[in-house]
Design a protein around this motif. Sequence first.
Motif, PDB file in Angstrom:
ATOM      1  N   ALA A  67       0.854  -1.122   0.017  1.00 35.87           N
ATOM      2  CA  ALA A  67       0.020  -0.128   0.155  1.00 35.87           C
ATOM      3  C   ALA A  67       0.979   1.163   0.089  1.00 35.87           C
ATOM      4  O   ALA A  67       1.881   1.031   0.755  1.00 35.87           O
ATOM      5  CB  ALA A  67      -0.705   0.004   1.156  1.00 35.87           C
ATOM      6  N   PRO A  88      -3.997   7.161  -3.728  1.00 40.33           N
ATOM      7  CA  PRO A  88      -3.438   5.887  -3.006  1.00 40.33           C
ATOM      8  C   PRO A  88      -3.622   4.826  -3.884  1.00 40.33           C
ATOM      9  O   PRO A  88      -4.484   4.834  -4.753  1.00 40.33           O
ATOM     10  CB  PRO A  88      -4.707   5.858  -1.817  1.00 40.33           C
ATOM     11  CG  PRO A  88      -5.194   7.187  -1.974  1.00 40.33           C
ATOM     12  CD  PRO A  88      -5.198   7.853  -3.134  1.00 40.33           C
ATOM     13  N   GLU A  89      -2.694   3.694  -3.592  1.00 35.45           N
ATOM     14  CA  GLU A  89      -3.100   2.509  -4.539  1.00 35.45           C
ATOM     15  C   GLU A  89      -2.584   1.355  -3.367  1.00 35.45           C
ATOM     16  O   GLU A  89      -1.726   1.526  -2.653  1.00 35.45           O
ATOM     17  CB  GLU A  89      -1.795   2.517  -5.591  1.00 35.45           C
ATOM     18  CG  GLU A  89      -1.804   1.222  -6.463  1.00 35.45           C
ATOM     19  CD  GLU A  89      -1.008   1.292  -7.708  1.00 35.45           C
ATOM     20  OE1 GLU A  89       0.006   0.232  -7.684  1.00 35.45           O
ATOM     21  OE2 GLU A  89      -1.048   2.411  -8.270  1.00 35.45           O
ATOM     22  N   THR A  90      -3.096   0.295  -3.622  1.00 37.62           N
ATOM     23  CA  THR A  90      -2.731  -1.009  -2.879  1.00 37.62           C
ATOM     24  C   THR A  90      -2.904  -2.086  -3.744  1.00 37.62           C
ATOM     25  O   THR A  90      -3.583  -2.300  -4.845  1.00 37.62           O
ATOM     26  CB  THR A  90      -3.670  -1.330  -1.807  1.00 37.62           C
ATOM     27  OG1 THR A  90      -3.734  -0.391  -0.989  1.00 37.62           O
ATOM     28  CG2 THR A  90      -3.494  -2.551  -1.152  1.00 37.62           C
ATOM     29  N   MET A 134     -10.428   4.781  -1.527  1.00 34.04           N
ATOM     30  CA  MET A 134      -9.289   4.726  -0.887  1.00 34.04           C
ATOM     31  C   MET A 134      -8.623   5.693   0.252  1.00 34.04           C
ATOM     32  O   MET A 134      -9.289   6.920  -0.126  1.00 34.04           O
ATOM     33  CB  MET A 134      -8.295   4.058  -1.575  1.00 34.04           C
ATOM     34  CG  MET A 134      -8.373   3.070  -2.585  1.00 34.04           C
ATOM     35  SD  MET A 134      -7.204   2.578  -3.564  1.00 34.04           S
ATOM     36  CE  MET A 134      -5.791   1.812  -2.424  1.00 34.04           C
ATOM     37  N   ILE A 136      -5.235   7.196   2.763  1.00 37.57           N
ATOM     38  CA  ILE A 136      -4.065   7.258   3.515  1.00 37.57           C
ATOM     39  C   ILE A 136      -4.027   7.975   4.539  1.00 37.57           C
ATOM     40  O   ILE A 136      -4.182   9.351   4.119  1.00 37.57           O
ATOM     41  CB  ILE A 136      -2.563   7.239   2.730  1.00 37.57           C
ATOM     42  CG1 ILE A 136      -2.852   5.872   1.725  1.00 37.57           C
ATOM     43  CG2 ILE A 136      -1.594   7.024   3.667  1.00 37.57           C
ATOM     44  CD1 ILE A 136      -1.890   6.115   0.652  1.00 37.57           C
ATOM     45  N   TYR A 145      -3.703   2.784   6.248  1.00 35.18           N
ATOM     46  CA  TYR A 145      -4.357   2.619   4.646  1.00 35.18           C
ATOM     47  C   TYR A 145      -5.769   1.894   4.373  1.00 35.18           C
ATOM     48  O   TYR A 145      -5.756   0.668   5.026  1.00 35.18           O
ATOM     49  CB  TYR A 145      -3.100   1.822   3.735  1.00 35.18           C
ATOM     50  CG  TYR A 145      -1.678   2.132   4.136  1.00 35.18           C
ATOM     51  CD1 TYR A 145      -1.182   2.941   3.049  1.00 35.18           C
ATOM     52  CD2 TYR A 145      -0.983   1.866   5.299  1.00 35.18           C
ATOM     53  CE1 TYR A 145       0.405   3.359   3.322  1.00 35.18           C
ATOM     54  CE2 TYR A 145       0.287   2.169   5.465  1.00 35.18           C
ATOM     55  CZ  TYR A 145       0.955   2.926   4.456  1.00 35.18           C
ATOM     56  OH  TYR A 145       2.106   3.253   4.557  1.00 35.18           O
ATOM     57  N   SER A 147      -8.743   0.530   1.975  1.00 35.75           N
ATOM     58  CA  SER A 147      -9.306   0.454   0.363  1.00 35.75           C
ATOM     59  C   SER A 147     -10.508  -0.397   0.192  1.00 35.75           C
ATOM     60  O   SER A 147     -10.602  -1.459   1.111  1.00 35.75           O
ATOM     61  CB  SER A 147      -8.123  -0.250  -0.163  1.00 35.75           C
ATOM     62  OG  SER A 147      -8.483  -0.716  -1.674  1.00 35.75           O
ATOM     63  N   SER A 159      -9.293  -3.691   2.146  1.00 33.29           N
ATOM     64  CA  SER A 159      -8.164  -3.877   3.014  1.00 33.29           C
ATOM     65  C   SER A 159      -7.971  -2.715   3.894  1.00 33.29           C
ATOM     66  O   SER A 159      -8.377  -1.663   3.602  1.00 33.29           O
ATOM     67  CB  SER A 159      -6.869  -3.997   2.247  1.00 33.29           C
ATOM     68  OG  SER A 159      -6.468  -2.599   1.476  1.00 33.29           O
ATOM     69  N   GLU A 215      -7.730  -7.636   5.558  1.00 34.06           N
ATOM     70  CA  GLU A 215      -7.901  -7.668   4.328  1.00 34.06           C
ATOM     71  C   GLU A 215      -8.369  -9.112   3.646  1.00 34.06           C
ATOM     72  O   GLU A 215      -8.355 -10.041   4.033  1.00 34.06           O
ATOM     73  CB  GLU A 215      -6.609  -7.283   3.673  1.00 34.06           C
ATOM     74  CG  GLU A 215      -5.498  -8.187   3.473  1.00 34.06           C
ATOM     75  CD  GLU A 215      -5.600  -9.512   2.844  1.00 34.06           C
ATOM     76  OE1 GLU A 215      -5.950  -9.206   1.593  1.00 34.06           O
ATOM     77  OE2 GLU A 215      -5.339 -10.738   2.999  1.00 34.06           O
TER      78      GLU A 215
END
Length: 250
Positions: A67, A88-90, A134, A136, A145, A147, A159, A215
């Motif tokens: 994440a 944000p990215e996971t 999402m 953070i 984090y 999502s 998650s 998650e």
Amino acid sequence: MPFADRLPEPVSPHPPGAPMPPLLTQSWLDLAFLHWAADPADVAPLLPPGTVPDTFDGTTTYVGLVAFRMYRVGVLGLPGIPYLGTFPETNVRLYSVDGRGRRAVVFRSLDASRLVPVLVARAAVRLPYVWSRMGIERSGDTVTYTSRRRWPGPRGARSRIVLRPGDAIAEPTALEHFLTARWALHTSLFGRTVCLPNVHPRWPLHRAELLECDEDLVTAGGLPAPGGEPMSVLYSPGVPVRFGPQRRGA
């Protein structure tokens, strides 16, 4: 060349060389690296043709839940985009090696909060990006984090990771290099497997305490549910990154 005729390239904390010209530039910030051991037999069917699971000790491979904050994605050397290129990215990732011995990652999913980049990445490079709600957040000495998947699904896959970054690591272990020092990605593009290289400074890694992990993105990616706590938890403040075209002779 048959796979058995080419040994995997050495694991190195430094990139093999800068890809030129850069196709994409971006920064990865505030990264949480969570890893579980995985059976290569579970991973192999999920990899692109011509690649096999990369193993650290000859018997064990890994699944990673990573994440972070994507920052200012730019294309063909142009300045990074502040809004659409920052989100944000996971991702759920696996570890692969191909017949030329190139070690890389394979993404099973990449959750991102901006719909336009999701659509572009799915169409242009066939990466399994998904649109998610999402966030953070920093609170004191912890980073959270979150999502929750929107489209294309499975809708509601989620998650939540909460960790406390710790001391900087002066010299990462061989396994920590194996899990983080990855200088390419393997993906299937228009019916063939390609290896797209990236370059960035050596990772600044920190120990981290995992306070919460809830998650189901790993199982949504077609893998067995992780067994117990992750065997590796790391944090990094981040690095600037460049992606280039497939290496000559690939």
